[in-house]
Design an enzyme around this catalytic site. Structure first.
Site, PDB file in Angstrom:
ATOM      1  N   HIS A  91     -45.055   3.242  -7.010  1.00 37.21           N
ATOM      2  CA  HIS A  91     -44.743   1.819  -6.945  1.00 37.21           C
ATOM      3  C   HIS A  91     -43.317   1.505  -7.412  1.00 37.21           C
ATOM      4  CE1 HIS A  91     -45.962   1.676 -11.310  1.00 37.21           C
ATOM      5  NE2 HIS A  91     -45.055   0.717 -11.337  1.00 37.21           N
ATOM      6  N   GLU A 113     -24.460  11.841 -20.117  1.00 35.45           N
ATOM      7  CA  GLU A 113     -25.104  11.254 -18.943  1.00 35.45           C
ATOM      8  C   GLU A 113     -24.658  11.912 -17.640  1.00 35.45           C
ATOM      9  OE1 GLU A 113     -25.813   6.885 -18.626  1.00 35.45           O
ATOM     10  OE2 GLU A 113     -24.453   7.048 -16.904  1.00 35.45           O
ATOM     11  N   ASP A 136     -50.797   6.920  -7.508  1.00 35.92           N
ATOM     12  CA  ASP A 136     -49.495   6.320  -7.821  1.00 35.92           C
ATOM     13  C   ASP A 136     -48.531   7.388  -8.332  1.00 35.92           C
ATOM     14  OD1 ASP A 136     -47.496   4.488  -8.255  1.00 35.92           O
ATOM     15  OD2 ASP A 136     -48.373   3.649 -10.083  1.00 35.92           O
ATOM     16  N   SER A 236     -42.746   2.041 -16.327  1.00 34.77           N
ATOM     17  CA  SER A 236     -43.375   2.640 -15.152  1.00 34.77           C
ATOM     18  C   SER A 236     -42.631   3.872 -14.668  1.00 34.77           C
ATOM     19  CB  SER A 236     -43.441   1.624 -14.010  1.00 34.77           C
ATOM     20  OG  SER A 236     -44.385   0.624 -14.270  1.00 34.77           O
ATOM     21  N   GLY A 237     -43.404   4.880 -14.270  1.00 35.34           N
ATOM     22  CA  GLY A 237     -42.809   6.107 -13.742  1.00 35.34           C
ATOM     23  C   GLY A 237     -42.411   7.103 -14.812  1.00 35.34           C
TER      24      GLY A 237
END
Length: 292
Positions: A91, A113, A136, A236-237
């Site tokens: 998602h 980074e 998901d 999320s993720g």
């Protein structure tokens, strides 16, 4: 017999050299298997009940953490599993994503980074087939040759089996630290330890919101049933890492939940071990060598 042994040795040496060259050319991850799931930084998160704000880990304590971005804006988290492959939530998809590793705060601030373009975002083919958050999971491919591995950037160990309830785990990300303001993200990476919840209700519709969602066997519940500990908006993720036999393993991917840190509403994660065959098959189809 001696001549045969010499020939066999020479042939094996030749094959070994060719194999090493192929690995080098194809961008095969240049790190030994035993470096996955390990911290160079000697740090352990405090294992005590806390609010969802979590703890700020030192640099290098979560070397498998990925941030998916749209421009300079945070989109989702992810877990690094090889130089070019990331696991995240399906998602989280959006056009124009980039992936950053070795980061801690605002984009461009960390000297460690690394940012690469997302070339392909492959959602599981059964995503949303059995509910809004079923299957998901997504495999994310970044541009070649991939991320450079170092003390601050390492892959997560791939979990072949799901951890049992009571196992100590940790979730990390830049998600909200106040459940009342779920869209206000943390300016720095945060990490929260907790134990896997024994509570699960497979086949029972327990959450409402965007639509009733069934908790499937390919999902995990993690958090505290009393509330107060959870992932939240923006996480999320991201990776759910669990400690098993002294090794830190990627056990889940932050997927969904009913708000943040509510009583009897632990967070729901995609169970990584349920999708191991699909992940490997997808990597082969992409033509990307892997070690997980």
């Amino acid at each position: 017999m001696q001549l045969l042994s010499a020939c066999t040795f020479a042939c094996l040496l030749s094959i070994n050299t060719a194999y090493s060259e192929r690995r080098e050319r194809s961008g095969f991850p240049k790190f030994p298997l035993n470096t996955c799931g390990s911290r160079v930084v000697h740090w352990k998160p405090q294992r005590s009940p806390r609010i969802i704000g979590g703890q700020e880990p030192p640099l290098g304590a979560v070397p498998w953490q990925v941030e998916l971005r749209l421009g300079d804006n945070h989109q989702c988290g992810g877990a690094l599993i090889s130089r070019r492959l990331i696991l995240s939530a399906a998602h989280c998809y959006s056009e124009g994503l980039t992936a950053a590793v070795g980061t801690h705060g605002a984009p461009g601030v960390s000297p460690h980074e690394q940012v690469l373009k997302v070339e392909k975002f492959i959602s599981h083919p059964d995503f949303r087939k059995l509910g809004p958050y079923s299957h998901d999971l997504a495999l994310v491919l970044v541009s070649a040759p991939g991320f450079k591995m170092n003390d601050m950037v390492k892959p997560a160990c791939f979990s072949e089996e799901s951890a049992s309830p009571g196992t100590w785990c940790e979730v990390s990300g830049w998600g909200a630290t106040d459940p009342k303001i779920a869209d206000r993200l943390s300016p720095v990476l945060k990490l929260q330890p907790f134990q896997l919840s024994p509570w699960r209700s497979a086949g029972r519709r327990v959450y409402t919101g965007e639509g009733n969602s069934t908790i499937l066997d390919s999902m995990l519940c993690a958090g505290h049933l009393k509330g107060g500990i959870d992932a939240c908006g923006g996480d999320s993720g991201g990776p759910l890492i669990c400690e098993r036999d002294g090794r830190l393993e990627l056990t889940g991917i932050v997927s969904w939940g009913d708000g943040c840190a509510k009583k009897n509403r632990p967070g729901i994660y995609t169970r990584v071990s349920s999708f191991a065959p699909w992940i490997r098959e997808s990597a082969i189809e992409l033509g990307v060598d892997y070690e997980f």
